[in-house]
Design an enzyme around this catalytic site. Structure first.
Site, PDB file in Angstrom:
ATOM      1  N   TYR A   1     -66.258 -62.580 -36.918  1.00  0.00           N
ATOM      2  CA  TYR A   1     -66.098 -62.188 -38.320  1.00  0.00           C
ATOM      3  C   TYR A   1     -64.981 -62.983 -39.010  1.00  0.00           C
ATOM      4  O   TYR A   1     -64.893 -63.007 -40.232  1.00  0.00           O
ATOM      5  CB  TYR A   1     -65.814 -60.692 -38.458  1.00  0.00           C
ATOM      6  CG  TYR A   1     -66.978 -59.800 -38.061  1.00  0.00           C
ATOM      7  CD1 TYR A   1     -68.229 -60.326 -37.788  1.00  0.00           C
ATOM      8  CD2 TYR A   1     -66.815 -58.429 -37.963  1.00  0.00           C
ATOM      9  CE1 TYR A   1     -69.287 -59.521 -37.420  1.00  0.00           C
ATOM     10  CE2 TYR A   1     -67.874 -57.602 -37.602  1.00  0.00           C
ATOM     11  CZ  TYR A   1     -69.103 -58.162 -37.326  1.00  0.00           C
ATOM     12  OH  TYR A   1     -70.152 -57.353 -36.951  1.00  0.00           O
TER      13      TYR A   1
ATOM     14  N   LYS B   1     -70.155 -60.146 -22.878  1.00  0.00           N
ATOM     15  CA  LYS B   1     -71.424 -60.818 -22.579  1.00  0.00           C
ATOM     16  C   LYS B   1     -71.057 -62.048 -21.745  1.00  0.00           C
ATOM     17  O   LYS B   1     -71.340 -63.201 -22.117  1.00  0.00           O
ATOM     18  CB  LYS B   1     -72.127 -61.173 -23.909  1.00  0.00           C
ATOM     19  CG  LYS B   1     -73.545 -61.688 -23.764  1.00  0.00           C
ATOM     20  CD  LYS B   1     -74.544 -60.643 -23.347  1.00  0.00           C
ATOM     21  CE  LYS B   1     -75.930 -61.251 -23.164  1.00  0.00           C
ATOM     22  NZ  LYS B   1     -76.870 -60.341 -22.469  1.00  0.00           N
TER      23      LYS B   1
ATOM     24  N   ASP C   1     -75.470 -55.491 -23.632  1.00  0.00           N
ATOM     25  CA  ASP C   1     -76.833 -54.939 -23.743  1.00  0.00           C
ATOM     26  C   ASP C   1     -76.962 -53.671 -22.905  1.00  0.00           C
ATOM     27  O   ASP C   1     -77.560 -52.679 -23.317  1.00  0.00           O
ATOM     28  CB  ASP C   1     -77.897 -55.981 -23.365  1.00  0.00           C
ATOM     29  CG  ASP C   1     -77.460 -56.916 -22.240  1.00  0.00           C
ATOM     30  OD1 ASP C   1     -76.294 -56.806 -21.793  1.00  0.00           O
ATOM     31  OD2 ASP C   1     -78.265 -57.740 -21.789  1.00  0.00           O
TER      32      ASP C   1
ATOM     33  N   ASP D   1     -68.323 -53.299 -33.622  1.00  0.00           N
ATOM     34  CA  ASP D   1     -68.882 -52.877 -34.906  1.00  0.00           C
ATOM     35  C   ASP D   1     -70.212 -52.160 -34.654  1.00  0.00           C
ATOM     36  O   ASP D   1     -70.469 -51.056 -35.163  1.00  0.00           O
ATOM     37  CB  ASP D   1     -69.096 -54.140 -35.762  1.00  0.00           C
ATOM     38  CG  ASP D   1     -69.469 -53.814 -37.196  1.00  0.00           C
ATOM     39  OD1 ASP D   1     -69.424 -52.631 -37.565  1.00  0.00           O
ATOM     40  OD2 ASP D   1     -69.822 -54.745 -37.938  1.00  0.00           O
TER      41      ASP D   1
ATOM     42  N   ASP E   1     -70.957 -47.672 -34.204  1.00  0.00           N
ATOM     43  CA  ASP E   1     -71.915 -46.937 -35.039  1.00  0.00           C
ATOM     44  C   ASP E   1     -72.945 -46.210 -34.176  1.00  0.00           C
ATOM     45  O   ASP E   1     -73.332 -45.082 -34.474  1.00  0.00           O
ATOM     46  CB  ASP E   1     -72.639 -47.892 -36.000  1.00  0.00           C
ATOM     47  CG  ASP E   1     -71.926 -47.969 -37.346  1.00  0.00           C
ATOM     48  OD1 ASP E   1     -70.756 -47.530 -37.407  1.00  0.00           O
ATOM     49  OD2 ASP E   1     -72.516 -48.456 -38.319  1.00  0.00           O
TER      50      ASP E   1
END
Ligand code: NAD
Length: 358
Positions: free
Chosen positions: A143, A193, A225, A249, A253
């Site tokens: 980001y 990852k 994942d 992020d 959620d």
């Protein structure tokens, strides 16, 4: 003790939920012998209307002069269209995080016992309980990396976003996670990852070094994942989950959804120096603003986090959390968490009930 607290009431339901949280803070102060000085800070859409900028000059300095910051929410359709960054409420959110050096975002996802049936997961999964803390790196990664868009000769237009992490950035968020685990159930799950990304391999290397240093804390690596899957299969296995900005992020959620309502979840953003910023995870909910319908619990629980993490007052924090659970256990509900046929109370009444329990 006397604490100085910056209040960013903001837009939409922000002023309503902050108002109730302030009254709860005062009730805690009375019970435990603390006093509070509140400093109102203008930020967001209301600041655009008042002074023409969502992040007025001096906002960061005002907040830095306080021990902690409580934020309601900013934004709304009225200010959603400008392309001028000064006229966009989100600019203020990014600016304040950056100016206060808030690199760690803490989002607890806990299923409150009285609301277990709001959990969208299987009954037997919910019954095991969910109480995890998502620790998201907030100021690095993709980001904040270099972005580019360019024309290629043979493949048309191309775009790229750079994901970079430094040892310093990983180590400081990692330490936060291990320290938090010591205050909780003593387990850290680090999400990466590393089978694909070099940033994740550096992330993992540093986390392993920290795991040796914090040998009393149980540690595991989880691929992102798999983490997404495990959160819906068996979220009860997690205590502290630490991860980089973009993975955090998305996963935070997902974690919030499994606990039921957006109106219940608090958050904290902290750095190495005071003040931390505490806010509900929800937005300004313009659809219900000014109607005494908003659930103030997420903001009230954000105050509990403030007591626990900025003021090191765990008893005061626990008192607030117990008061919330007690009110819910008696069956009181705001509209967002009421089942069909259940009577809902308004924002102010919910705040009053929680204060009475304190
Ligand atoms: P939202 O969280 O404001 O609302 C989503 C839905 O949840 C709405 O139906 C709303 O009524 C409901 N809701 C939210 N909080 C609630 C509460 N406390 N009690 C009861 N119901 C509640 O998200 P949105 O609609 O996507 O965004 C609205 C505005 O808020 C936008 O301008 C957005 O940019 C802004 N926003 C701000 C923040 C922040 O200040 N940190 C975060 C997210 C969104």
């Amino acid at each position: 003790m006397n604490y100085k607290i910056a209040l960013i009431r903001g837009d939409g339901i922000g002023p309503e939920v902050v108002g109730e949280a302030v009254k709860v803070m005062e009730a805690v102060g009375e019970k435990f012998g603390h006093s509070f000085q509140f400093v109102d800070v203008l930020m967001g859409g209301c600041a655009i209307d008042a002074v023409g900028k969502s992040y007025p000059d001096g906002t960061a300095e005002k907040c830095k002069s306080c021990d902690a910051v409580l934020l309601g929410a900013v934004g709304g359709p009225k200010w959603g269209h400008s392309t001028n960054p000064d006229k966009r409420p989100e600019t203020a959110l990014l600016s304040i995080r950056k100016d206060l050096g808030l690199y760690a975002n803490l989002r607890p996802a806990a299923l409150r016992p009285a609301l277990a049936d709001a959990c969208p997961l299987k009954k037997e999964t919910a019954e095991k309980g969910i109480d995890l803390m998502m620790v998201r790196e907030l100021t690095g990664g993709i980001y904040f990396g270099k972005r580019a868009r360019y024309q290629t000769e043979d493949r048309g237009e191309e775009a790229s976003d750079l994901m970079a992490y430094s040892q310093l950035e990983i180590e400081r968020i990692g330490r936060r996670a291990f320290e938090l685990a010591r205050l909780r159930r003593g387990k850290v799950s680090s999400v990466d990852k590393a089978n694909v990304l070099e940033t994740s391999r550096l992330w993992r290397q540093i986390m392993h070094k920290l795991a040796q240093e914090y040998a009393d804390v149980e540690y595991e690596d989880v691929l992102v994942d798999n983490a997404a899957m495990q959160l819906v299969r068996d979220p009860g296995q997690f205590d502290v989950v630490v991860t980089e900005n973009m993975f955090g992020d998305i996963l935070s959620d997902e974690a919030s959804m499994i606990t039921g309502s957006i109106g219940l979840l608090p958050s904290a953003s902290i750095g190495d120096t005071a003040p931390g910023l505490y806010e509900p995870i929800h937005g300004s909910a313009p659809d219900i603003a000014g109607q005494d319908k908003a659930n103030p619990i997420a903001t009230i629980l954000s105050v509990a986090m403030m007591f626990r993490y900025s003021f090191q007052l765990p008893d005061e924090a626990a008192a607030i959390e117990c008061a919330v659970d007690a009110v819910l256990a008696e069956g009181w509900r705001t509209a967002d968490i009421a089942k069909p046929g259940e009577t809902a109370v308004g924002t102010q009444k919910m705040g009053e009930l929680i204060r009475a329990k304190l």
